[in-house]
Design a protein around this motif. Structure first.
Motif, PDB file in Angstrom:
ATOM      1  N   GLN A 195       0.945  -1.117   0.124  1.00 44.68           N
ATOM      2  CA  GLN A 195       0.119   0.152   0.032  1.00 44.68           C
ATOM      3  C   GLN A 195       0.974   1.342   0.145  1.00 44.68           C
ATOM      4  OE1 GLN A 195      -3.165   0.168   3.079  1.00 44.68           O
ATOM      5  NE2 GLN A 195      -3.685   2.178   2.341  1.00 44.68           N
ATOM      6  N   PHE A 196       1.939   0.983   0.702  1.00 43.98           N
ATOM      7  CA  PHE A 196       2.907   2.373   0.776  1.00 43.98           C
ATOM      8  C   PHE A 196       4.277   1.638   0.177  1.00 43.98           C
ATOM      9  CE2 PHE A 196       0.316   2.014   4.675  1.00 43.98           C
ATOM     10  CZ  PHE A 196      -0.425   3.171   4.351  1.00 43.98           C
ATOM     11  N   VAL A 197       5.014   2.546  -0.667  1.00 46.50           N
ATOM     12  CA  VAL A 197       6.424   2.434  -1.187  1.00 46.50           C
ATOM     13  C   VAL A 197       7.156   1.793   0.004  1.00 46.50           C
ATOM     14  CG1 VAL A 197       8.327   3.385  -2.273  1.00 46.50           C
ATOM     15  CG2 VAL A 197       6.173   4.037  -3.322  1.00 46.50           C
ATOM     16  N   PHE A 198       7.359   2.415   1.176  1.00 44.85           N
ATOM     17  CA  PHE A 198       8.188   2.150   2.316  1.00 44.85           C
ATOM     18  C   PHE A 198       7.934   0.767   3.035  1.00 44.85           C
ATOM     19  CE2 PHE A 198       5.113   5.391   3.531  1.00 44.85           C
ATOM     20  CZ  PHE A 198       4.475   4.659   4.695  1.00 44.85           C
ATOM     21  N   GLU A 199       6.870   0.199   2.514  1.00 38.89           N
ATOM     22  CA  GLU A 199       6.781  -1.288   3.125  1.00 38.89           C
ATOM     23  C   GLU A 199       7.671  -2.094   2.784  1.00 38.89           C
ATOM     24  OE1 GLU A 199       2.207  -2.385   3.759  1.00 38.89           O
ATOM     25  OE2 GLU A 199       2.381  -1.523   2.043  1.00 38.89           O
ATOM     26  N   SER A 200       7.912  -2.149   1.518  1.00 36.36           N
ATOM     27  CA  SER A 200       8.954  -3.476   0.960  1.00 36.36           C
ATOM     28  C   SER A 200      10.389  -2.794   1.555  1.00 36.36           C
ATOM     29  CB  SER A 200       8.922  -3.557  -0.158  1.00 36.36           C
ATOM     30  OG  SER A 200       9.172  -2.316  -1.105  1.00 36.36           O
ATOM     31  N   PHE A 201      10.540  -1.692   1.879  1.00 38.28           N
ATOM     32  CA  PHE A 201      12.058  -1.243   2.711  1.00 38.28           C
ATOM     33  C   PHE A 201      11.945  -1.473   4.126  1.00 38.28           C
ATOM     34  CE2 PHE A 201      11.536   1.367  -1.276  1.00 38.28           C
ATOM     35  CZ  PHE A 201      12.584   0.940  -2.030  1.00 38.28           C
ATOM     36  N   PHE A 202      10.731  -1.575   4.615  1.00 39.54           N
ATOM     37  CA  PHE A 202      10.570  -2.005   5.959  1.00 39.54           C
ATOM     38  C   PHE A 202      10.759  -3.413   5.939  1.00 39.54           C
ATOM     39  CE2 PHE A 202       7.543  -4.400   8.303  1.00 39.54           C
ATOM     40  CZ  PHE A 202       7.947  -4.298   9.689  1.00 39.54           C
ATOM     41  N   HIS A 225      -2.196  -9.189 -15.189  1.00 38.93           N
ATOM     42  CA  HIS A 225      -3.254  -9.796 -16.037  1.00 38.93           C
ATOM     43  C   HIS A 225      -3.425  -8.709 -17.059  1.00 38.93           C
ATOM     44  CE1 HIS A 225      -4.132 -11.468 -11.420  1.00 38.93           C
ATOM     45  NE2 HIS A 225      -4.229 -12.226 -12.027  1.00 38.93           N
ATOM     46  N   ASN A 226      -3.660  -9.542 -18.108  1.00 39.55           N
ATOM     47  CA  ASN A 226      -4.053  -8.947 -19.486  1.00 39.55           C
ATOM     48  C   ASN A 226      -3.115  -7.651 -19.750  1.00 39.55           C
ATOM     49  OD1 ASN A 226      -6.271 -10.214 -19.795  1.00 39.55           O
ATOM     50  ND2 ASN A 226      -7.421  -8.985 -18.395  1.00 39.55           N
ATOM     51  N   GLY A 227      -1.770  -8.095 -19.372  1.00 40.67           N
ATOM     52  CA  GLY A 227      -0.685  -7.235 -19.672  1.00 40.67           C
ATOM     53  C   GLY A 227      -0.340  -5.918 -18.505  1.00 40.67           C
ATOM     54  N   LYS A 228      -0.918  -6.161 -17.545  1.00 42.67           N
ATOM     55  CA  LYS A 228      -1.193  -5.242 -16.583  1.00 42.67           C
ATOM     56  C   LYS A 228      -0.916  -5.753 -15.038  1.00 42.67           C
ATOM     57  CE  LYS A 228      -3.721  -1.389 -18.687  1.00 42.67           C
ATOM     58  NZ  LYS A 228      -4.774  -0.373 -18.660  1.00 42.67           N
ATOM     59  N   TRP A 229      -0.083  -5.241 -14.337  1.00 43.57           N
ATOM     60  CA  TRP A 229       0.286  -5.492 -12.856  1.00 43.57           C
ATOM     61  C   TRP A 229      -0.926  -5.006 -12.007  1.00 43.57           C
ATOM     62  CZ3 TRP A 229       3.724  -9.139 -12.098  1.00 43.57           C
ATOM     63  CH2 TRP A 229       4.844  -9.421 -13.057  1.00 43.57           C
ATOM     64  N   ASP A 230      -1.195  -5.929 -11.014  1.00 42.17           N
ATOM     65  CA  ASP A 230      -2.207  -5.555 -10.121  1.00 42.17           C
ATOM     66  C   ASP A 230      -1.871  -6.152  -8.812  1.00 42.17           C
ATOM     67  OD1 ASP A 230      -3.764  -7.758 -10.018  1.00 42.17           O
ATOM     68  OD2 ASP A 230      -4.666  -7.116 -11.832  1.00 42.17           O
ATOM     69  N   TRP A 231      -2.550  -5.945  -7.812  1.00 39.88           N
ATOM     70  CA  TRP A 231      -2.522  -6.435  -6.430  1.00 39.88           C
ATOM     71  C   TRP A 231      -3.766  -7.195  -6.198  1.00 39.88           C
ATOM     72  CZ3 TRP A 231       2.073  -6.472  -4.899  1.00 39.88           C
ATOM     73  CH2 TRP A 231       2.955  -5.283  -4.689  1.00 39.88           C
ATOM     74  N   GLY A 232      -4.545  -7.339  -7.194  1.00 42.98           N
ATOM     75  CA  GLY A 232      -5.837  -8.158  -7.129  1.00 42.98           C
ATOM     76  C   GLY A 232      -6.891  -7.501  -6.215  1.00 42.98           C
ATOM     77  N   THR A 233      -8.059  -8.115  -6.522  1.00 43.22           N
ATOM     78  CA  THR A 233      -9.409  -7.481  -6.035  1.00 43.22           C
ATOM     79  C   THR A 233      -9.398  -7.012  -4.705  1.00 43.22           C
ATOM     80  OG1 THR A 233     -10.518  -8.875  -7.617  1.00 43.22           O
ATOM     81  CG2 THR A 233     -11.819  -7.858  -6.051  1.00 43.22           C
ATOM     82  N   GLY A 234      -9.949  -5.656  -4.622  1.00 39.04           N
ATOM     83  CA  GLY A 234     -10.037  -5.229  -3.187  1.00 39.04           C
ATOM     84  C   GLY A 234      -8.628  -4.523  -2.776  1.00 39.04           C
ATOM     85  N   THR A 292       4.980 -13.859 -14.286  1.00 38.83           N
ATOM     86  CA  THR A 292       3.924 -13.155 -14.457  1.00 38.83           C
ATOM     87  C   THR A 292       3.469 -13.185 -13.093  1.00 38.83           C
ATOM     88  OG1 THR A 292       2.579 -15.098 -14.568  1.00 38.83           O
ATOM     89  CG2 THR A 292       3.089 -13.934 -16.697  1.00 38.83           C
ATOM     90  N   CYS A 293       4.479 -13.380 -11.946  1.00 35.08           N
ATOM     91  CA  CYS A 293       4.117 -13.275 -10.600  1.00 35.08           C
ATOM     92  C   CYS A 293       5.175 -12.327  -9.911  1.00 35.08           C
ATOM     93  CB  CYS A 293       4.157 -14.438  -9.865  1.00 35.08           C
ATOM     94  SG  CYS A 293       2.610 -15.361 -10.275  1.00 35.08           S
ATOM     95  N   LEU A 294       4.901 -11.430  -8.880  1.00 37.81           N
ATOM     96  CA  LEU A 294       5.758 -10.523  -8.527  1.00 37.81           C
ATOM     97  C   LEU A 294       6.505 -10.720  -7.241  1.00 37.81           C
ATOM     98  CD1 LEU A 294       6.327  -7.604  -9.301  1.00 37.81           C
ATOM     99  CD2 LEU A 294       4.589  -6.754  -7.584  1.00 37.81           C
TER     100      LEU A 294
END
Length: 180
Positions: free
Chosen positions: A95-102, A124-133, A152-154
């Motif tokens: 949700q926040f850029v700094f989360e992965s740095f934490f 999905h369909n050529g675009k990255w997303d975090w999923g529904t919701g 295709t997984c992050l």
């Protein structure tokens, strides 16, 4: 999976697989048994301060709770999603850029067996997303040269905290997340 310290590699000279233990230096042509080299480092304990209002084994930050899989607990992307659901959370999404740095800083003290950890992100369909919701996938911090189309997984590269596209079948450690 293999016991702690062991890795399976293809050896072109013999046109087959060999097994190497990075702890003892042993190499063999047959898979090792679990009794041969221990179970790996014990999970790092989560202090009461780190745990905050989260359940035991989880770390509190940014009004969320984070669970880092144990050293030998590696999964494919779908396996990691199922493991997080079983733990009462879901695979990490940013949700926040700094989360992965934490998490990068936290992983410097936690022993994991892989250099990446799975996130909930998928293409999905050529675009990255975090999923529904989840919030839109915006302003990603990619590892240099990524995404390169290799998967295709992050995943997050633990040494930098940056994103990398990876094949979904690869087995990595994972981080679960839930609202505190």
């Amino acid at each position: 999976g293999l016991p702690y310290g062991w890795e399976k590699k293809f050896d072109a000279k013999i046109n087959g697989f060999i097994y190497t233990n990075h702890v003892t230096g042993e190499t063999r042509s047959s898979p090792p048994t679990y009794g041969s080299s221990g179970t790996g480092p014990a999970p790092v304990q989560v202090s009461a301060r780190e745990q905050g209002s989260c359940k035991p084994g989880w770390r509190y930050a940014f009004n969320f709770c984070y669970y880092i899989s144990a050293f030998a607990d590696i999964q494919s992307h779908s396996g990691a999603q199922a493991a997080c659901k079983q733990q009462g959370g879901e695979l990490f999404w940013s949700q926040f850029v700094f989360e992965s740095f934490f998490l990068k800083k936290t992983l410097q003290t936690v022993k994991t067996s892989t250099h990446f950890f799975w996130t909930n992100g998928e293409k999905h369909n050529g675009k990255w997303d975090w999923g529904t919701g989840h919030p839109a996938f915006t302003n990603p911090k990619w590892t240099s040269g990524q995404p390169d189309g290799s998967g295709t997984c992050l995943a997050v590269y633990t040494h930098t905290g940056f994103f990398d596209d990876q094949p979904c079948e690869t087995q990595y450690n994972y981080v679960c997340k839930t609202k505190a």
